[in-house]
Design a protein around this motif. Structure first.
Motif, PDB file in Angstrom:
ATOM      1  N   SER A  29      13.856   1.478  -0.286  1.00  0.00           N
ATOM      2  CA  SER A  29      12.787   0.493  -0.395  1.00  0.00           C
ATOM      3  C   SER A  29      12.581   0.160  -1.863  1.00  0.00           C
ATOM      4  O   SER A  29      13.029   0.883  -2.753  1.00  0.00           O
ATOM      5  CB  SER A  29      11.479   1.014   0.208  1.00  0.00           C
ATOM      6  OG  SER A  29      11.026   2.154  -0.494  1.00  0.00           O
ATOM      7  N   VAL A  30      11.901  -0.939  -2.088  1.00  0.00           N
ATOM      8  CA  VAL A  30      11.480  -1.305  -3.431  1.00  0.00           C
ATOM      9  C   VAL A  30       9.979  -1.073  -3.497  1.00  0.00           C
ATOM     10  O   VAL A  30       9.231  -1.556  -2.643  1.00  0.00           O
ATOM     11  CB  VAL A  30      11.822  -2.778  -3.753  1.00  0.00           C
ATOM     12  CG1 VAL A  30      11.294  -3.171  -5.120  1.00  0.00           C
ATOM     13  CG2 VAL A  30      13.309  -3.011  -3.681  1.00  0.00           C
ATOM     14  N   SER A  31       9.561  -0.301  -4.465  1.00  0.00           N
ATOM     15  CA  SER A  31       8.146  -0.037  -4.667  1.00  0.00           C
ATOM     16  C   SER A  31       7.646  -1.002  -5.739  1.00  0.00           C
ATOM     17  O   SER A  31       8.079  -0.941  -6.887  1.00  0.00           O
ATOM     18  CB  SER A  31       7.929   1.413  -5.115  1.00  0.00           C
ATOM     19  OG  SER A  31       8.385   2.306  -4.117  1.00  0.00           O
ATOM     20  N   LEU A  32       6.758  -1.901  -5.331  1.00  0.00           N
ATOM     21  CA  LEU A  32       6.293  -2.957  -6.219  1.00  0.00           C
ATOM     22  C   LEU A  32       4.926  -2.641  -6.808  1.00  0.00           C
ATOM     23  O   LEU A  32       3.999  -2.274  -6.083  1.00  0.00           O
ATOM     24  CB  LEU A  32       6.209  -4.281  -5.455  1.00  0.00           C
ATOM     25  CG  LEU A  32       7.501  -4.803  -4.835  1.00  0.00           C
ATOM     26  CD1 LEU A  32       7.224  -6.049  -3.998  1.00  0.00           C
ATOM     27  CD2 LEU A  32       8.525  -5.097  -5.912  1.00  0.00           C
ATOM     28  N   ASN A  33       4.810  -2.812  -8.112  1.00  0.00           N
ATOM     29  CA  ASN A  33       3.532  -2.724  -8.792  1.00  0.00           C
ATOM     30  C   ASN A  33       2.859  -4.087  -8.603  1.00  0.00           C
ATOM     31  O   ASN A  33       3.335  -5.087  -9.124  1.00  0.00           O
ATOM     32  CB  ASN A  33       3.754  -2.423 -10.272  1.00  0.00           C
ATOM     33  CG  ASN A  33       2.469  -2.507 -11.059  1.00  0.00           C
ATOM     34  OD1 ASN A  33       1.386  -2.307 -10.542  1.00  0.00           O
ATOM     35  ND2 ASN A  33       2.595  -2.837 -12.335  1.00  0.00           N
ATOM     36  N   VAL A  34       1.775  -4.134  -7.827  1.00  0.00           N
ATOM     37  CA  VAL A  34       1.124  -5.412  -7.533  1.00  0.00           C
ATOM     38  C   VAL A  34      -0.241  -5.487  -8.203  1.00  0.00           C
ATOM     39  O   VAL A  34      -0.903  -4.477  -8.430  1.00  0.00           O
ATOM     40  CB  VAL A  34       0.991  -5.651  -6.009  1.00  0.00           C
ATOM     41  CG1 VAL A  34       2.370  -5.661  -5.353  1.00  0.00           C
ATOM     42  CG2 VAL A  34       0.101  -4.618  -5.345  1.00  0.00           C
ATOM     43  N   LYS A  35      -0.664  -6.721  -8.537  1.00  0.00           N
ATOM     44  CA  LYS A  35      -1.956  -6.943  -9.186  1.00  0.00           C
ATOM     45  C   LYS A  35      -3.105  -6.907  -8.186  1.00  0.00           C
ATOM     46  O   LYS A  35      -4.185  -6.414  -8.498  1.00  0.00           O
ATOM     47  CB  LYS A  35      -1.944  -8.287  -9.916  1.00  0.00           C
ATOM     48  CG  LYS A  35      -0.962  -8.324 -11.061  1.00  0.00           C
ATOM     49  CD  LYS A  35      -0.914  -9.701 -11.681  1.00  0.00           C
ATOM     50  CE  LYS A  35       0.195  -9.752 -12.713  1.00  0.00           C
ATOM     51  NZ  LYS A  35       0.498 -11.087 -13.139  1.00  0.00           N
ATOM     52  N   ASP A  36      -2.882  -7.486  -7.010  1.00  0.00           N
ATOM     53  CA  ASP A  36      -3.915  -7.548  -5.969  1.00  0.00           C
ATOM     54  C   ASP A  36      -3.242  -7.266  -4.634  1.00  0.00           C
ATOM     55  O   ASP A  36      -2.531  -8.110  -4.097  1.00  0.00           O
ATOM     56  CB  ASP A  36      -4.571  -8.924  -5.966  1.00  0.00           C
ATOM     57  CG  ASP A  36      -5.733  -9.029  -4.992  1.00  0.00           C
ATOM     58  OD1 ASP A  36      -5.669  -8.433  -3.891  1.00  0.00           O
ATOM     59  OD2 ASP A  36      -6.707  -9.722  -5.336  1.00  0.00           O
ATOM     60  N   ILE A  37      -3.455  -6.076  -4.106  1.00  0.00           N
ATOM     61  CA  ILE A  37      -2.736  -5.645  -2.912  1.00  0.00           C
ATOM     62  C   ILE A  37      -3.025  -6.536  -1.707  1.00  0.00           C
ATOM     63  O   ILE A  37      -2.142  -6.786  -0.890  1.00  0.00           O
ATOM     64  CB  ILE A  37      -2.989  -4.153  -2.607  1.00  0.00           C
ATOM     65  CG1 ILE A  37      -1.949  -3.644  -1.602  1.00  0.00           C
ATOM     66  CG2 ILE A  37      -4.418  -3.922  -2.155  1.00  0.00           C
ATOM     67  CD1 ILE A  37      -1.808  -2.165  -1.557  1.00  0.00           C
TER      68      ILE A  37
END
Length: 123
Positions: A7-15
């Motif tokens: 999987s790709v673990s994404l750092n998101v600003k607003d989940i």
């Protein structure tokens, strides 16, 4: 070497915004907790993790011992064996698993372009 589910673990600003976006791409929530700012989303065999405020950059994630449904595999390469193989091939690790243990453990490395790779065994 069998690395398990990817999987790709994404750092998101607003989940919540990210969740809505990926749902429009056909992903559904598979695991996680919106209130704890992380979700695992799935579209067929594609997995992405959405993480708000947990790490700085995106991470490539592998889960030895799991298939894409987070079901335990009968046969898999333990993260400690993967670690030994990587070290034998002169791959530098930022975080190592304790060789004297068994079960869940993880290792972290970086590819030549600076991309973080997490090999995270849950079984």
């Amino acid at each position: 070497m069998k690395l398990g589910a990817f999987s790709v673990s994404l750092n998101v600003k607003d989940i919540k915004v990210s969740k809505d976006f990926y749902e429009k791409l056909g992903f559904t929530v598979f695991a996680g907790d919106l209130e704890k700012n992380y979700l695992i989303m799935k579209n067929e065999d594609s997995l992405i993790g959405l993480f708000q405020g947990m790490f700085e950059n995106n991470i490539l994630t592998f889960n030895p011992g799991w298939d894409t449904n987070a079901k335990k595999l009968d046969r898999f390469d333990d993260v400690r064996e993967i670690q030994k193989s990587l070290k034998k091939n002169d791959i530098s690790l930022h975080q190592e698993a304790d060789d004297s243990t068994s079960g869940p453990a993880s290792i972290v490395l970086t590819d030549p372009d600076g991309n973080a790779i997490l090999i995270d065994q849950h079984v």
